[in-house]
Design a protein around this motif. Structure first.
Motif, mmCIF file in Angstrom:
data_model
loop_
_atom_site.group_PDB
_atom_site.id
_atom_site.type_symbol
_atom_site.label_atom_id
_atom_site.label_comp_id
_atom_site.label_asym_id
_atom_site.label_seq_id
_atom_site.Cartn_x
_atom_site.Cartn_y
_atom_site.Cartn_z
ATOM 1 N N SER A 47 0.820 -1.299 0.015
ATOM 2 C CA SER A 47 -0.126 -0.155 -0.074
ATOM 3 C C SER A 47 0.689 1.322 -0.064
ATOM 4 O O SER A 47 0.572 2.359 -0.756
ATOM 5 N N ALA A 48 1.903 1.357 0.734
ATOM 6 C CA ALA A 48 2.892 2.482 0.728
ATOM 7 C C ALA A 48 3.254 2.780 -0.455
ATOM 8 O O ALA A 48 3.550 3.859 -0.654
ATOM 9 N N VAL A 49 3.851 1.744 -1.219
ATOM 10 C CA VAL A 49 4.413 2.004 -2.635
ATOM 11 C C VAL A 49 3.164 2.421 -3.516
ATOM 12 O O VAL A 49 3.439 3.222 -4.364
ATOM 13 N N SER A 50 1.948 2.005 -3.556
ATOM 14 C CA SER A 50 1.019 2.501 -4.276
ATOM 15 C C SER A 50 0.591 3.735 -3.937
ATOM 16 O O SER A 50 0.398 4.636 -4.950
ATOM 17 N N VAL A 51 0.784 4.096 -2.816
ATOM 18 C CA VAL A 51 0.351 5.563 -2.343
ATOM 19 C C VAL A 51 1.257 6.327 -2.925
ATOM 20 O O VAL A 51 1.100 7.609 -3.122
ATOM 21 N N LEU A 52 2.585 6.068 -2.739
ATOM 22 C CA LEU A 52 3.716 6.806 -3.271
ATOM 23 C C LEU A 52 3.613 7.031 -4.582
ATOM 24 O O LEU A 52 3.768 8.286 -5.248
ATOM 25 N N ALA A 53 2.990 6.291 -5.383
ATOM 26 C CA ALA A 53 2.909 6.464 -6.988
ATOM 27 C C ALA A 53 1.837 7.377 -7.096
ATOM 28 O O ALA A 53 1.786 8.415 -7.958
ATOM 29 N N PHE A 97 0.034 9.877 5.089
ATOM 30 C CA PHE A 97 -0.389 8.497 5.176
ATOM 31 C C PHE A 97 0.622 7.526 4.804
ATOM 32 O O PHE A 97 0.892 6.620 5.672
ATOM 33 N N VAL A 98 1.602 7.917 3.876
ATOM 34 C CA VAL A 98 2.819 7.027 3.642
ATOM 35 C C VAL A 98 3.686 6.923 4.947
ATOM 36 O O VAL A 98 4.045 5.982 5.239
ATOM 37 N N GLY A 99 3.892 7.940 5.767
ATOM 38 C CA GLY A 99 4.459 7.974 6.957
ATOM 39 C C GLY A 99 3.904 7.299 7.858
ATOM 40 O O GLY A 99 4.767 6.121 8.533
ATOM 41 N N SER A 100 2.658 6.989 8.059
ATOM 42 C CA SER A 100 1.863 6.355 8.788
ATOM 43 C C SER A 100 2.014 4.475 8.729
ATOM 44 O O SER A 100 2.221 3.902 9.439
ATOM 45 N N LEU A 101 1.848 4.277 7.220
ATOM 46 C CA LEU A 101 2.099 3.082 6.784
ATOM 47 C C LEU A 101 3.672 2.484 6.917
ATOM 48 O O LEU A 101 3.793 1.393 7.559
ATOM 49 N N ILE A 102 4.594 3.253 6.875
ATOM 50 C CA ILE A 102 6.179 3.053 7.000
ATOM 51 C C ILE A 102 6.203 2.804 8.509
ATOM 52 O O ILE A 102 6.980 1.897 9.032
ATOM 53 N N GLY A 103 5.580 3.714 9.454
ATOM 54 C CA GLY A 103 5.953 3.635 10.804
ATOM 55 C C GLY A 103 4.965 2.349 11.153
ATOM 56 O O GLY A 103 5.532 1.659 12.117
ATOM 57 N N PHE A 104 4.150 1.928 10.702
ATOM 58 C CA PHE A 104 3.382 0.649 11.089
ATOM 59 C C PHE A 104 4.037 -0.425 10.824
ATOM 60 O O PHE A 104 4.179 -1.460 11.656
ATOM 61 N N LEU A 105 4.922 -0.333 9.697
ATOM 62 C CA LEU A 105 5.826 -1.596 9.280
ATOM 63 C C LEU A 105 6.765 -1.938 10.380
ATOM 64 O O LEU A 105 7.267 -2.808 10.336
ATOM 65 N N TRP A 106 7.099 -0.853 11.041
ATOM 66 C CA TRP A 106 8.147 -1.210 12.130
ATOM 67 C C TRP A 106 7.807 -2.153 13.150
ATOM 68 O O TRP A 106 8.412 -3.140 13.610
ATOM 69 N N GLY A 132 -7.719 0.789 1.744
ATOM 70 C CA GLY A 132 -8.496 0.495 0.432
ATOM 71 C C GLY A 132 -9.010 1.549 0.043
ATOM 72 O O GLY A 132 -9.285 2.158 -1.020
ATOM 73 N N GLY A 133 -9.993 2.130 1.027
ATOM 74 C CA GLY A 133 -10.964 3.200 0.652
ATOM 75 C C GLY A 133 -10.161 4.463 0.327
ATOM 76 O O GLY A 133 -10.448 5.159 -0.455
ATOM 77 N N ILE A 134 -8.892 4.969 1.035
ATOM 78 C CA ILE A 134 -8.359 6.149 1.021
ATOM 79 C C ILE A 134 -7.501 6.018 -0.654
ATOM 80 O O ILE A 134 -7.503 6.937 -1.447
ATOM 81 N N ILE A 135 -7.148 4.786 -0.879
ATOM 82 C CA ILE A 135 -6.254 4.716 -2.229
ATOM 83 C C ILE A 135 -7.455 5.101 -3.253
ATOM 84 O O ILE A 135 -7.168 5.430 -4.318
ATOM 85 N N ALA A 136 -8.472 4.255 -2.973
ATOM 86 C CA ALA A 136 -9.821 4.465 -4.044
ATOM 87 C C ALA A 136 -9.783 5.804 -4.509
ATOM 88 O O ALA A 136 -10.073 6.325 -5.655
#
Length: 410
Positions: free
Chosen positions: A249-255, A290-299, A318-322
């Protein structure tokens, strides 16, 4: 909120240096750093709280290696993602921006649906969670809100005449007044790999004759509903092994962040010859948080996971990406930058359909995959989940790059 405070300092008190908050890039950087800190530092406290409340994952017996060790791992970790995203957004974003309002509503709406689902599973001891019909009703409800706002709100416009960036032009000591640039309501979207690559949903109704454009919402809103439902369910299916959903998701959101930034900047949109979407650049601040939160969550979610996001996180993601893809008019590209979600969903659909077909025809259900969704198929083949996740991340990066390439490859 800080945006408005520093705007006051800059325009009213004229304090030097405070005007830097007017730059989207500066605020996006701050949003990313703050969300990363919040999700890593306070994430541990949230995990400890969930553990004290005995909010542990109940694992179904699927015959997968290492499955039993995950039992009792705290879930509802999506609360970390939501918290670490919204706090920087409230601090650094322009909250009157219609796109930011929609994204905040989406985060809270889908987060609530996911939270209720997780709550039923954990505290009501019902492994099925929230009934599917209620999930769909919630997703459809959000789709109606998002579709209606994007279609009817006067602040949602596009410009295709990006070559004219000024209302006036000075030349040879004279000033030539030019017509004001035209911003118009439109249901146009982008078709990748095609020249003159805009498709207007209204064209589907052209058979209705003159005035068909005013009925375009009959096509646009159902499309929005379908995309939000499909992508949120796709993210939900992808959340099956440690770090998979958060990383891809982090990769998709970065794009999507790159698409948002260039589409909201008239200089870049003119250079790339793409649709300019006024005010959409502000979504870059949300995306950074959003990306920062996803990367931090990956920790904490990387193997072996200390916490799972649960439906609280996966449905929200999924809702946010859509909504981001629809708002920036790149929803057709979802099949590329969300290719992992698509593959996971397709594997389930194919598996179930083929099983039902063969059971009806041969009296015995047969399977194409060893197990679905797709990541479980590879687990059954003996791959360690860390290897599966890493390879899925690599594929996600390749798909994201390919989607970005569509900005020039037509």
């Amino acid at each position: 909120m800080l945006y408005y405070l520093f705007e006051y300092f800059d325009k009213t008190l004229d304090i030097p240096g405070t005007g830097v908050f007017q730059y989207i890039t500066f605020r996006s950087a701050l949003a990313f750093l703050l969300s990363l800190l919040l999700s890593t530092i306070y994430g541990k406290r949230v995990i400890n709280f969930l553990r004290r409340q005995q909010v542990g994952e109940t694992v179904r017996e699927l015959g997968l290696a290492g499955q039993n060790e995950k039992a009792g791992t705290p879930t509802m970790g999506g609360l970390i993602i939501i918290f670490a995203t919204l706090v920087p957004v409230f601090l650094f974003a322009r909250l009157h921006n219609i796109y930011i309002v929609l994204l905040i509503v989406t985060t809270l709406w889908m987060g609530t649906i996911g939270f209720v689902d997780d709550y039923i599973k954990i505290f009501k001891k019902d492994k099925q969670g929230l009934k599917g019909i209620f999930k769909v009703i919630g997703q459809v409800g959000l789709g109606i809100i998002v579709g209606a706002v994007l279609y009817f709100n006067p602040a949602v416009t596009v410009r295709t005449d990006t070559g004219r960036t000024d209302v006036f032009k000075a030349a040879a000591n004279t000033t030539v007044i030019l017509p004001a640039p035209v911003e118009e309501k439109s249901t146009a979207t982008t078709i990748p790999f095609v020249k003159n690559n805009e498709f207007d949903y209204a064209e589907v109704l052209s058979f209705m004759g003159d005035g068909y454009e005013k009925w375009a919402w009959l096509i646009f809103i159902p499309v929005v509903i379908f995309i939000i439902t499909a992508v949120s369910n796709g993210a939900n299916l992808t959340d099956g092994i440690d770090g998979l959903a958060a990383g891809t998701s982090a990769v998709s959101v970065l794009a999507l962040g790159i698409f948002t930034f260039v589409s909201g900047n008239i200089i870049f949109s003119n250079y790339l010859n793409i649709m300019y979407i006024p005010n959409s650049g502000e979504m870059t601040v949300f995306i950074s948080a959003f990306v920062g939160s996803l990367i931090g969550f990956l920790w904490y979610n990387s193997f072996p996971a200390s916490v799972f996001m649960g439906d609280t996180g996966s449905l929200t993601i999924g809702g946010i990406i859509a909504v981001l893809a629809i708002a920036v008019r790149k929803e057709i590209l979802i099949v590329l930058f969300c290719g992992i979600f698509l593959a996971e969903s397709a594997s389930v659909i194919i598996q179930v359909s083929y099983f039902k077909y063969t059971k009806k025809r041969f009296g015995e259900g047969r399977r194409i995959f060893l197990m679905s969704p797709l990541h479980h198929h590879y687990q059954k083949k003996g791959y360690h989940e860390s290897k599966i996740v890493t390879r899925f991340w690599i594929v996600a990066v390749m798909l994201a790059i390919l989607s970005i390439v569509t900005l020039k490859l037509r």
